[in-house]
Design an enzyme around this catalytic site. Structure first.
Site, short mmCIF file in Angstrom:
data_model
loop_
_atom_site.label_atom_id
_atom_site.label_comp_id
_atom_site.label_asym_id
_atom_site.label_seq_id
_atom_site.Cartn_x
_atom_site.Cartn_y
_atom_site.Cartn_z
N PHE A 283 -8.88 -1.03 4.36
CA PHE A 283 -7.67 -0.24 4.15
C PHE A 283 -6.56 -1.12 3.57
O PHE A 283 -6.59 -2.35 3.67
CB PHE A 283 -7.20 0.42 5.46
CG PHE A 283 -6.73 -0.54 6.53
CD1 PHE A 283 -5.40 -0.89 6.65
CD2 PHE A 283 -7.64 -1.09 7.43
CE1 PHE A 283 -4.97 -1.77 7.64
CE2 PHE A 283 -7.23 -1.97 8.42
CZ PHE A 283 -5.88 -2.31 8.53
N CYS A 284 -5.60 -0.46 2.94
CA CYS A 284 -4.44 -1.13 2.35
C CYS A 284 -3.31 -0.10 2.29
O CYS A 284 -3.42 0.99 2.85
CB CYS A 284 -4.77 -1.68 0.97
SG CYS A 284 -5.37 -0.44 -0.21
N THR A 285 -2.24 -0.41 1.60
CA THR A 285 -1.06 0.47 1.62
C THR A 285 -1.36 1.85 1.06
O THR A 285 -1.12 2.87 1.72
CB THR A 285 0.09 -0.17 0.84
OG1 THR A 285 0.33 -1.49 1.33
CG2 THR A 285 1.36 0.67 0.98
N CYS B 148 -8.03 -1.64 -1.21
CA CYS B 148 -9.22 -1.40 -0.38
C CYS B 148 -10.35 -0.77 -1.17
O CYS B 148 -11.52 -0.86 -0.77
CB CYS B 148 -8.86 -0.59 0.86
SG CYS B 148 -7.94 0.92 0.60
N VAL C 208 -2.97 3.46 4.02
CA VAL C 208 -2.13 3.62 5.21
C VAL C 208 -1.14 4.78 5.04
O VAL C 208 -0.92 5.56 5.97
CB VAL C 208 -1.37 2.31 5.51
CG1 VAL C 208 -0.43 2.50 6.70
CG2 VAL C 208 -2.35 1.17 5.77
#
Length: 251
Positions: free
Chosen positions: A182-184, A189, A210
């Site tokens: 996961f990432c922003t 990701c 996220v």
């Protein structure tokens, strides 16, 4: 009520004319009074824009009218002021630099897990086949310090180009498990999941990142806020700016 619409969006798709497209998008965004950043490369587009809601929506509608960008989705949030000082349009080699040319998400998207599915997995402590879940935070260390999923792997990388080596060093933590990167907003990701799959790891990306999780699941399984690359600094699970005191503690 906050009146400025902020959008974060990306799409890996083949772009043969990033320079020419950049000029067109600059004129279109500037004409609508939008500010923020648009990154373009042959592998796709990544953008963060803010302005009047009707102008932001008109920009996205026009972009999606191009078949190359029809599938692009945007995460939306609101603010009282535009959190960007100006409009910037840049053409780069990669819209998110990994320095792994063999990783080509424009040729095929990484398998994704929806926020609803991941919530179910995290609530039960395993995926639908009973396999252990490992969450891997692909963001830089200073971003992770603002907040992350409970129990997520944080390899303290300083830039995304370090991710492949970090993954190799921590391979034993991932083998035989269901890995969710996961990432922003989803861009890092997606490349991370593809790289891990190339290395034989059963990896997925969190669809929408996220910010997409916040929009659909709130703060479930999450601790803290989420760093964003604009003047708001970080958002909470309601997609509103965190208090200055929280930002100061994170810094």
């Amino acid at each position: 009520m906050a009146s400025v619409l902020n959008v974060s969006a990306y799409l890996f798709t083949r772009i043969d004319d990033p320079g020419a497209l950049g000029a067109t998008l600059r004129d279109r965004a500037a004409g609508g009074g939008l500010r923020g950043t648009i990154l373009l490369a042959e592998e796709g587009v990544n953008l963060f824009l803010a302005g009047r809601a009707d102008e932001v929506r008109a920009f996205l509608d026009a972009l999606r009218a191009d078949p190359r960008f029809a599938a692009m989705r945007a995460t939306k949030s609101w603010s009282d002021a535009v959190p960007f000082g100006r409009l910037r349009v840049k053409v780069k080699r990669e819209i998110i630099r990994m320095d792994r040319p063999e990783v080509r998400p424009q040729d095929g998207r990484a398998p994704a897990v929806s926020p609803a599915t991941l919530r179910r997995w995290l609530d039960r402590g395993a995926d639908d086949d009973g396999r252990e879940i490992v969450l891997v935070d692909t963001r830089n260390a200073f971003e992770v310090d603002y907040g992350t999923f409970a129990g997520a792997r944080d390899w303290r990388i300083e830039r995304f180009t370090q991710f492949p080596d970090a993954a190799a060093a921590h391979r034993a933590e991932l083998e035989g498990k269901t890995v969710v990167t996961f990432c922003t907003g989803g861009i890092r990701c997606e490349k991370a999941a593809l790289h891990l799959r190339d290395e034989g790891i059963a990896a997925y990306q969190l669809d929408g990142g996220v910010l997409g999780w916040f929009a659909q699941q709130g703060g479930a399984h999450w601790n803290g806020g989420c760093f964003v690359f604009d003047e708001r600094e970080a958002l909470d699970a309601a997609l509103t700016p965190v208090s200055p005191a929280a930002g100061e503690r994170a810094a």
